[in-house]
Structures are given as C-alpha cells and as structure tokens.
Design a protein around this motif. Sequence first.
Motif, mmCIF file in Angstrom:
data_model
loop_
_atom_site.group_PDB
_atom_site.id
_atom_site.type_symbol
_atom_site.label_atom_id
_atom_site.label_comp_id
_atom_site.label_asym_id
_atom_site.label_seq_id
_atom_site.Cartn_x
_atom_site.Cartn_y
_atom_site.Cartn_z
ATOM 1 N N PRO A 55 27.487 -45.595 0.394
ATOM 2 C CA PRO A 55 27.850 -46.425 -0.524
ATOM 3 C C PRO A 55 29.313 -47.282 -0.069
ATOM 4 O O PRO A 55 29.517 -48.343 -0.092
ATOM 5 C CB PRO A 55 28.296 -45.571 -1.912
ATOM 6 C CG PRO A 55 27.440 -44.371 -1.467
ATOM 7 C CD PRO A 55 27.191 -44.286 -0.077
ATOM 8 N N HIS A 61 28.385 -52.774 -9.438
ATOM 9 C CA HIS A 61 28.939 -51.502 -9.219
ATOM 10 C C HIS A 61 30.206 -51.281 -10.431
ATOM 11 O O HIS A 61 30.941 -52.387 -10.685
ATOM 12 C CB HIS A 61 29.870 -51.030 -7.828
ATOM 13 C CG HIS A 61 28.629 -51.391 -6.684
ATOM 14 N ND1 HIS A 61 27.684 -50.492 -6.768
ATOM 15 C CD2 HIS A 61 28.694 -52.283 -5.933
ATOM 16 C CE1 HIS A 61 26.904 -50.954 -5.542
ATOM 17 N NE2 HIS A 61 27.674 -52.121 -5.036
ATOM 18 N N THR A 72 28.432 -50.288 1.995
ATOM 19 C CA THR A 72 28.066 -51.460 1.151
ATOM 20 C C THR A 72 29.261 -51.994 0.514
ATOM 21 O O THR A 72 29.366 -53.205 0.703
ATOM 22 C CB THR A 72 27.096 -50.687 -0.255
ATOM 23 O OG1 THR A 72 26.048 -50.203 0.394
ATOM 24 C CG2 THR A 72 26.849 -51.871 -1.016
ATOM 25 N N TYR A 116 29.595 -46.387 -7.244
ATOM 26 C CA TYR A 116 28.432 -47.013 -6.888
ATOM 27 C C TYR A 116 27.393 -46.988 -7.704
ATOM 28 O O TYR A 116 27.222 -46.019 -8.632
ATOM 29 C CB TYR A 116 28.000 -46.363 -5.505
ATOM 30 C CG TYR A 116 26.936 -47.000 -4.831
ATOM 31 C CD1 TYR A 116 26.999 -47.760 -3.925
ATOM 32 C CD2 TYR A 116 25.662 -46.314 -5.025
ATOM 33 C CE1 TYR A 116 25.792 -48.557 -3.576
ATOM 34 C CE2 TYR A 116 24.561 -46.778 -4.535
ATOM 35 C CZ TYR A 116 24.573 -47.732 -3.759
ATOM 36 O OH TYR A 116 23.627 -48.393 -2.853
#
Length: 208
Positions: free
Chosen positions: A13, A89, A16, A115
């Motif tokens: 996460p 998110h 990302t 996330y």
Amino acid sequence: QIINNWRSAHSFPLNTFQVTLRRKGREIDPNCLVAQRLKRLSSITQKLIRFPTMNLSQMQDIEGCRAIVQNARLVRKFSDLYEKSDLKHRLDHVDDYIDLPRDSGYRGIHRIHRYYSDKNDSHNGLKIEMQLRSQIQHVWATAVETVGTFVRQALKSSQGEKEWLRFFALVGSAIAIREKTPLVPNTPGEERLLLKELRDYSKNLDVV
C-alpha cells in the motif's frame, strides 16, 4: 516478529500511495521532493511504551510517505488537490499542523488514508500517512532530529531539556511569521519579543 510482520504488510500500500503522491506533487511543484519510509522498530517500541493503551493496529504512521514543496501556500494547495480527487482510498482523517501548530513547533499537514482495492482486498483498511511540508518546515523537523541525535535526547517526541524544546518552539513561530501562518501556542505574539527570546536561547545553548 509481530511488529516486523505488521510493517511488511504495509509495504505494498505504501508504494501505491508514494507513486500517486509523486505524480500529484509534480502538478503542484516541479521541484517537489517525495520520500517514503518504514518506521524503525525502536521508534515503534518507544511509541507503544509512551502510549500504553495504544494497539499496534492503531498506529497511523507505521509506514508513510512525505512530499516537500516550496512554501506553505503550495502545501495547502497540495492537500486541497487530494480533497478534490477521486481517490478510492478512504480518508481516515487530516491533521492540520499549519493552522493548528503543535506546541513543539512542528508544522505541516498529515493526511491519513486507508488503503482500498476492489481487485485484491488483502491490504484493505491498512493506514498510510502522507506528510505534506514546505521546505522550511522540513528544515525545522530535520534540525530537531539532528540536534536530538547530538544531545542524545528524544526532542522529536518532545522529551528532553526544556531549553532545547523551548528554542524549537520559538523557531517554529519565527518560521510561521515568515510563512504568514498561525504562531505556535505559548510563544510571544509580538515579533520583537519573540526574536529577543529566540536570540537569548540561541546564545545560551550555543546553537550556532
């Protein structure tokens, strides 16, 4: 072992979020600096000791990423860009330490998101913290960590000699004056008095 497993679970996460932060950062400031980090095991341990009722899963800064832009106006614009985006998110909360500076003098904006992926839910719900700072706000934070290392005190956690803690609170307000943002609590509201006290502490602590 439990802590290390929990840290590792956040790696995907975090990456990302870091990629998105880097892309959005270039929209705000071509010279935006972005970094990511895993909270050190020793830092996690100390935080759990300092806050005995805190569970590991409640700690919002296990892993985080940071963006540094030119000035406070761009920090605010950066945060607003996230508010207007269609990010999937979920926003957990925002800590605005520019409008409401910490007593320590720390300033910046922290955005904590959870996330979410509709393709793979194995990481869903994990918290990732994004720190947004101006260049001079980052210089302040780096100085606190550096001095803390030299004097062997946890100044970053507001622990240590009162003189050093007061000095950095005053510096925080001096920077706030430059950035035309609210002053740090419990520091002089008049610039002349603030600078006089700051010079006194600088001399007594041999800061330079």
